[in-house]
Motif scaffolding. Structure first.
Motif, PDB file in Angstrom:
ATOM      1  N   PRO A  50       0.892  -1.343  -0.099  1.00 47.37           N
ATOM      2  CA  PRO A  50      -0.086  -0.025  -0.004  1.00 47.37           C
ATOM      3  C   PRO A  50       0.819   1.134  -0.171  1.00 47.37           C
ATOM      4  O   PRO A  50       0.371   2.462   0.027  1.00 47.37           O
ATOM      5  N   CYS A  51       2.100   1.058   0.147  1.00 49.51           N
ATOM      6  CA  CYS A  51       3.168   2.410   0.181  1.00 49.51           C
ATOM      7  C   CYS A  51       2.627   3.258  -1.178  1.00 49.51           C
ATOM      8  O   CYS A  51       2.603   2.746  -2.182  1.00 49.51           O
ATOM      9  N   GLU A  52       2.832   4.680  -0.897  1.00 49.31           N
ATOM     10  CA  GLU A  52       2.615   5.540  -1.962  1.00 49.31           C
ATOM     11  C   GLU A  52       3.750   5.605  -3.100  1.00 49.31           C
ATOM     12  O   GLU A  52       3.040   5.695  -4.295  1.00 49.31           O
ATOM     13  N   ASP A  53       4.829   5.363  -2.641  1.00 51.60           N
ATOM     14  CA  ASP A  53       5.905   5.397  -3.868  1.00 51.60           C
ATOM     15  C   ASP A  53       5.710   4.069  -4.627  1.00 51.60           C
ATOM     16  O   ASP A  53       6.380   4.208  -5.805  1.00 51.60           O
ATOM     17  N   THR A  54       5.197   3.231  -4.404  1.00 47.12           N
ATOM     18  CA  THR A  54       5.207   1.622  -5.024  1.00 47.12           C
ATOM     19  C   THR A  54       3.941   1.609  -5.944  1.00 47.12           C
ATOM     20  O   THR A  54       3.765   0.819  -6.813  1.00 47.12           O
ATOM     21  N   GLU A  55       2.726   2.734  -5.670  1.00 43.11           N
ATOM     22  CA  GLU A  55       1.684   2.688  -6.246  1.00 43.11           C
ATOM     23  C   GLU A  55       0.921   1.541  -6.575  1.00 43.11           C
ATOM     24  O   GLU A  55       0.797   0.770  -7.342  1.00 43.11           O
ATOM     25  N   GLY A  56       0.958   0.738  -5.382  1.00 44.74           N
ATOM     26  CA  GLY A  56       0.189  -0.656  -5.169  1.00 44.74           C
ATOM     27  C   GLY A  56       1.051  -1.700  -6.017  1.00 44.74           C
ATOM     28  O   GLY A  56       0.102  -2.439  -6.751  1.00 44.74           O
ATOM     29  N   MET A  57       2.038  -1.875  -5.869  1.00 38.43           N
ATOM     30  CA  MET A  57       2.994  -2.726  -6.547  1.00 38.43           C
ATOM     31  C   MET A  57       2.635  -4.405  -6.124  1.00 38.43           C
ATOM     32  O   MET A  57       2.449  -4.717  -4.950  1.00 38.43           O
ATOM     33  N   THR A  58       2.072  -5.230  -7.107  1.00 35.52           N
ATOM     34  CA  THR A  58       1.554  -6.671  -6.890  1.00 35.52           C
ATOM     35  C   THR A  58       2.786  -7.184  -6.162  1.00 35.52           C
ATOM     36  O   THR A  58       3.656  -7.333  -6.454  1.00 35.52           O
ATOM     37  N   LEU A  59       2.693  -8.180  -5.073  1.00 32.87           N
ATOM     38  CA  LEU A  59       3.407  -8.889  -4.745  1.00 32.87           C
ATOM     39  C   LEU A  59       3.178 -10.516  -5.014  1.00 32.87           C
ATOM     40  O   LEU A  59       4.136 -11.262  -5.046  1.00 32.87           O
ATOM     41  N   ALA A  60       1.934 -10.630  -4.955  1.00 26.20           N
ATOM     42  CA  ALA A  60       1.560 -12.208  -5.325  1.00 26.20           C
ATOM     43  C   ALA A  60      -0.049 -12.210  -5.617  1.00 26.20           C
ATOM     44  O   ALA A  60      -0.431 -11.392  -5.333  1.00 26.20           O
ATOM     45  N   PHE A  61      -0.107 -13.346  -6.167  1.00 27.15           N
ATOM     46  CA  PHE A  61      -1.448 -14.072  -6.045  1.00 27.15           C
ATOM     47  C   PHE A  61      -1.597 -15.145  -5.537  1.00 27.15           C
ATOM     48  O   PHE A  61      -0.716 -15.830  -5.456  1.00 27.15           O
ATOM     49  N   LEU A  62      -2.689 -15.409  -4.625  1.00 24.50           N
ATOM     50  CA  LEU A  62      -2.956 -16.495  -3.827  1.00 24.50           C
ATOM     51  C   LEU A  62      -4.039 -17.158  -4.057  1.00 24.50           C
ATOM     52  O   LEU A  62      -5.277 -16.318  -4.542  1.00 24.50           O
TER      53      LEU A  62
END
Length: 201
Positions: A50-62
């Motif tokens: 959720p960090c602003e500087d990553t703009e919602g960067m996807t980490l994984a799909f579960l």
């Protein structure tokens, strides 16, 4: 997205909770005073920072059966977005929880896809990865049980929405993929998935 737009997951362990499609919860890894484990019981979800500087960067799909230790991720917490109706549990983590978790594995595969020079090849590899991990084989196609927006696909492969839309339109015109109809699914031809880079990851 502002913090007020999130639903916060309770600090205490949750035996089983349900989330409708498109709902998002924010998980603070330090909120319960120790690490916690999320386990998906039913459905599919996206985990992102959720960090602003990553703009919602996807980490994984579960998917059902996947377990995730939340305190080994972003210090700002993580968000879980339900791609389908979702049921998950939260429990306290123990020091005996070892081994590669689902996020580490997904991060590795998504980074491998990013190494392809052409956006078309990256998108082709992404669809194959998603289908082989989260999809199913139907009589005449492969099916992914959720849809991703062109903006999200662009984020995953490091391309613009315009580039992603152009490539998806090309495949749709060739009948290689189909996202139409009332179902929230994405269908791909067998040849498209079998010919993709990383098609058997």
């Amino acid at each position: 997205m502002t913090l007020s737009a999130y639903r916060f997951l309770p600090d205490a362990p949750v035996a089983l909770m349900s989330m409708p499609r498109h709902q998002t919860v924010l998980i603070d890894p330090a909120s319960a005073g120790q690490g916690s484990i999320l386990e998906v019981h039913e459905g599919f979800c996206r985990v992102y920072c959720p960090c602003e500087d990553t703009e919602g960067m996807t980490l994984a799909f579960l998917q059902a059966g996947d377990r995730l230790r939340t305190d080994r991720l972003c210090s700002e917490g993580i968000c879980v977005e339900a791609l389908t109706d979702l049921r998950l549990a939260r429990s306290a983590a123990s020091d005996q929880e070892v081994g590669m978790d689902a996020v580490n594995e997904w991060t590795l595969q998504l980074l491998r896809i990013r190494h392809y020079g052409q956006a078309e090849k990256r998108l082709h590899a992404l669809f194959a990865l998603l289908v082989n991990r989260l999809g199913k084989r139907c009589s005449d196609c492969f099916q992914l049980p959720f849809r991703l927006t062109h903006d999200r696909l662009g984020e995953l492969i490091g391309a613009t929405r315009v580039t992603t839309t152009r490539q998806v339109s090309k495949w749709r015109n060739l009948d290689e993929m189909n996202c139409s109809g009332g179902e929230f699914t994405m269908n791909f031809s067998v040849d498209m998935i079998n010919s993709a880079p990383f098609s058997h990851l």
